[in-house]
Enzyme design. Structure first.
Site, short mmCIF file in Angstrom:
data_model
loop_
_atom_site.label_atom_id
_atom_site.label_comp_id
_atom_site.label_asym_id
_atom_site.label_seq_id
_atom_site.Cartn_x
_atom_site.Cartn_y
_atom_site.Cartn_z
N LYS A 150 4.08 1.29 13.60
CA LYS A 150 2.63 1.17 13.86
C LYS A 150 2.37 0.73 15.31
O LYS A 150 1.48 1.25 15.99
CB LYS A 150 2.03 0.16 12.88
N CYS B 223 -7.44 -2.36 17.45
CA CYS B 223 -6.08 -1.84 17.36
C CYS B 223 -5.42 -1.57 18.70
O CYS B 223 -4.53 -2.30 19.13
CB CYS B 223 -6.08 -0.57 16.51
N1 NAD Z 1 -10.11 -1.09 11.74
C1 NAD Z 1 -9.19 -0.17 11.93
O1 NAD Z 1 -9.48 0.95 12.29
C2 NAD Z 1 -7.72 -0.45 11.67
C3 NAD Z 1 -6.83 0.63 11.66
C4 NAD Z 1 -5.51 0.38 11.38
C5 NAD Z 1 -5.08 -0.92 11.15
N2 NAD Z 1 -5.95 -1.96 11.19
C6 NAD Z 1 -5.45 -3.31 10.93
O2 NAD Z 1 -5.88 -3.69 9.63
C7 NAD Z 1 -6.07 -5.10 9.61
C8 NAD Z 1 -7.47 -5.39 9.11
O3 NAD Z 1 -8.37 -4.83 10.04
P1 NAD Z 1 -9.90 -4.57 9.69
O4 NAD Z 1 -10.41 -3.70 10.76
O5 NAD Z 1 -10.04 -4.15 8.28
O6 NAD Z 1 -10.46 -6.06 9.85
P2 NAD Z 1 -11.92 -6.59 9.47
O7 NAD Z 1 -12.21 -7.74 10.36
O8 NAD Z 1 -12.88 -5.46 9.38
O9 NAD Z 1 -11.74 -7.12 7.98
C9 NAD Z 1 -10.94 -8.19 7.66
C10 NAD Z 1 -11.56 -8.88 6.46
O10 NAD Z 1 -10.65 -9.89 6.04
C11 NAD Z 1 -11.41 -11.02 5.66
N3 NAD Z 1 -10.51 -12.17 5.67
C12 NAD Z 1 -10.07 -12.89 6.72
N4 NAD Z 1 -9.22 -13.84 6.30
C13 NAD Z 1 -9.10 -13.72 4.96
C14 NAD Z 1 -8.36 -14.39 3.96
N5 NAD Z 1 -7.54 -15.39 4.26
N6 NAD Z 1 -8.52 -14.01 2.68
C15 NAD Z 1 -9.36 -12.99 2.35
N7 NAD Z 1 -10.08 -12.30 3.27
C16 NAD Z 1 -9.93 -12.66 4.55
C17 NAD Z 1 -12.56 -11.07 6.63
O11 NAD Z 1 -13.63 -11.83 6.14
C18 NAD Z 1 -12.88 -9.58 6.78
O12 NAD Z 1 -13.87 -9.17 5.85
C19 NAD Z 1 -5.80 -5.60 11.02
O13 NAD Z 1 -4.47 -6.01 11.11
C20 NAD Z 1 -6.00 -4.36 11.86
O14 NAD Z 1 -5.27 -4.41 13.06
C21 NAD Z 1 -7.27 -1.74 11.42
#
Ligand code: NAD
Length: 422
Positions: free
Chosen positions: A227, A281
């Site tokens: 990744k 990301c």
């Molecule tokens: N957004 C993208 O396009 C994308 C693509 C690939 C990978 N990722 C990866 O996926 C992961 C999540 O990204 P995202 O964009 O969904 O983040 P986001 O901020 O949209 O969502 C994360 C969620 O997790 C919740 N959260 C935080 N701590 C928590 C806990 N201890 N228990 C339960 N919920 C909790 C937050 O309230 C939030 O709603 C990251 O590592 C990111 O790098 C994101």
């Protein structure tokens, strides 16, 4: 309740899936698994998220998600809660940002907190899959943490034979692009890395219900690095395009024309320059590599620096326009980190608009179709697009949202950082 067993593709999903973190990744994933027939519990620490999901509403903008959510919530297959309840398979999709210190140290506190929260409800036979983009070794760190909290369960550590493991653990990164998340969840190939081969097979069996893409099984550390390598590849290539744009400016050439012509070479495909690189990301993940191998990751680090330096270049260009005409008012078009999303995380366009507003108070207007999702506009002056264009006598194009694409090139000084009028 029966647990998902080691199968290649179970036609009838059974068992309960707990998805920790209901953001851009976790929420669509939870909805898709519920749509595939699983009983899904979504866990999030934000009560507003819980409330919206249980009302069948997405708290993020993602095409098709509201419809899917309302169907699976109404059908009783997805509900959201603040704290984990027992499940059979766990997916963790919480943020993994980098710190603002000079070493951009990865912040794994959200992953730690998610592991701490689910540890009390873990039971023998569970599978925990980390999806958050993570530095190499994070899945092992999660295993250590779970093991410390639950000494009564045996985890895949210290060379323990997999037959003696009570709780399996795997890592599977997400590759979707916001704006097409549901579509891509259903078709993208997926890397599935197990702390043991059984964990990889079990995780692959779960994802088989979601995607028709290939499920590529490997170990957890390799999957973590794949990744990071993917996003560093994107970042390095964008840095090349951004560097070309700055070189072309210096030598008086139109970078869009240069790239268009160069891309007629059968083996050349230069990407599109922009105001910088943003989002959760690409602007973040390469730092995980740099932090782990600073001596070896020289190109990756330089690419990050080139992309991080691009907003200053854009600021200088539009600053020159505003300095040349002290009456000039500029309309900044777009603040999101990329076109057609309501995501402002690490957005260079937002940083540029904020810096301009601070430097030239009263002379900067912003138009952003997704402004409702901007939680903290601060000093920014936000106006509907027609009003912004009517008031301004200079334009800074930052994000090529579809809404802007139909606009003719304004007859005022323009700095086009995103190729809106290329
Ligand atoms: N957004 C993208 O396009 C994308 C693509 C690939 C990978 N990722 C990866 O996926 C992961 C999540 O990204 P995202 O964009 O969904 O983040 P986001 O901020 O949209 O969502 C994360 C969620 O997790 C919740 N959260 C935080 N701590 C928590 C806990 N201890 N228990 C339960 N919920 C909790 C937050 O309230 C939030 O709603 C990251 O590592 C990111 O790098 C994101």
């Amino acid at each position: 309740m029966p647990t998902l067993s080691v199968v290649d593709a179970a036609p009838n999903p059974r068992g309960r899936v707990g998805v920790v973190g209901l953001g851009y990744i976790g929420l669509p994933t939870a909805a898709c698994l519920a749509g595939a027939g699983f009983e899904v519990i979504g866990i999030d620490v934000d009560p507003r998220v819980i409330e919206a999901v249980n009302a069948g509403r997405a708290h993020i903008v993602e095409p098709g998600l509201d419809e899917l959510l309302s169907a699976v919530v109404d059908g009783g297959r997805l509900r959201a809660v603040l704290a984990p309840e027992p499940a059979d398979i766990w997916l963790i999709a919480v943020p993994t940002p980098v710190g603002h210190d000079q070493f951009r140290t990865p912040d794994l506190s959200y992953v730690d907190a998610a592991a701490d929260a689910l540890a009390p409800v873990l039971k023998r036979g569970d599978l925990v899959v980390l999806e958050s983009t993570s530095p190499v070794g994070t899945t092992r760190r999660m295993i250590e943490r779970l093991s410390a909290a639950r000494p009564d369960l045996r985890f895949p550590q210290d060379g323990r034979p997999e037959a003696e493991v009570d709780v399996d653990a795997a890592y599977s990164p997400e590759r979707v692009i916001p704006g097409r998340t549901l579509e891509e969840l259903a078709i993208n190939d997926r890397v599935v890395g197990g702390a043991t081969p059984r964990a990889a097979r079990r995780a692959a069996a779960l994802y088989r219900h979601m995607t028709s893409g290939e499920l590529l099984q490997t170990d957890d550390r390799t999957a973590e690095f794949v990744k990071l390598a993917e996003n560093a590849f994107r970042d390095v290539n964008i840095a090349f395009a951004n560097e070309l744009s700055m070189v072309c400016d210096q030598v008086g050439l139109n970078v869009w024309e240069v790239i268009r012509l160069a891309n007629h070479h059968p083996r050349v495909s230069v990407l599109t320059p922009g105001p910088g690189v943003g989002g959760h990301c690409i602007a973040v993940d390469p730092w995980f590599i740099v932090a782990q191998a600073p001596e070896a990751a020289r190109l990756i680090r330089t690419a990050r620096e080139v992309n991080d330096g691009k907003p200053d270049f854009v600021l200088a260009k539009i600053g020159a326009v505003l300095e040349a005409d002290p009456q000039a008012v500029v309309a900044c078009l777009g603040l999101a980190f990329k076109p057609n999303v309501d995501d402002f995380r690490e957005s260079p366009s937002l940083d540029i608009a904020r810096a301009l507003t601070a430097r030239y108070p009263g002379r900067v207007i912003c138009a952003e179709p997704y402004a409702d999702a901007l939680r903290d506009p601060g000093e920014l002056v936000l106006k509907p697009l027609p009003e912004a264009l009517e008031t301004a006598n200079a334009v800074l194009a930052l994000v090529a949202h579809d809404e802007f694409r139909a606009l003719p090139r304004p007859r005022v000084p323009v700095v086009d950082a995103c190729g809106l009028w290329k």
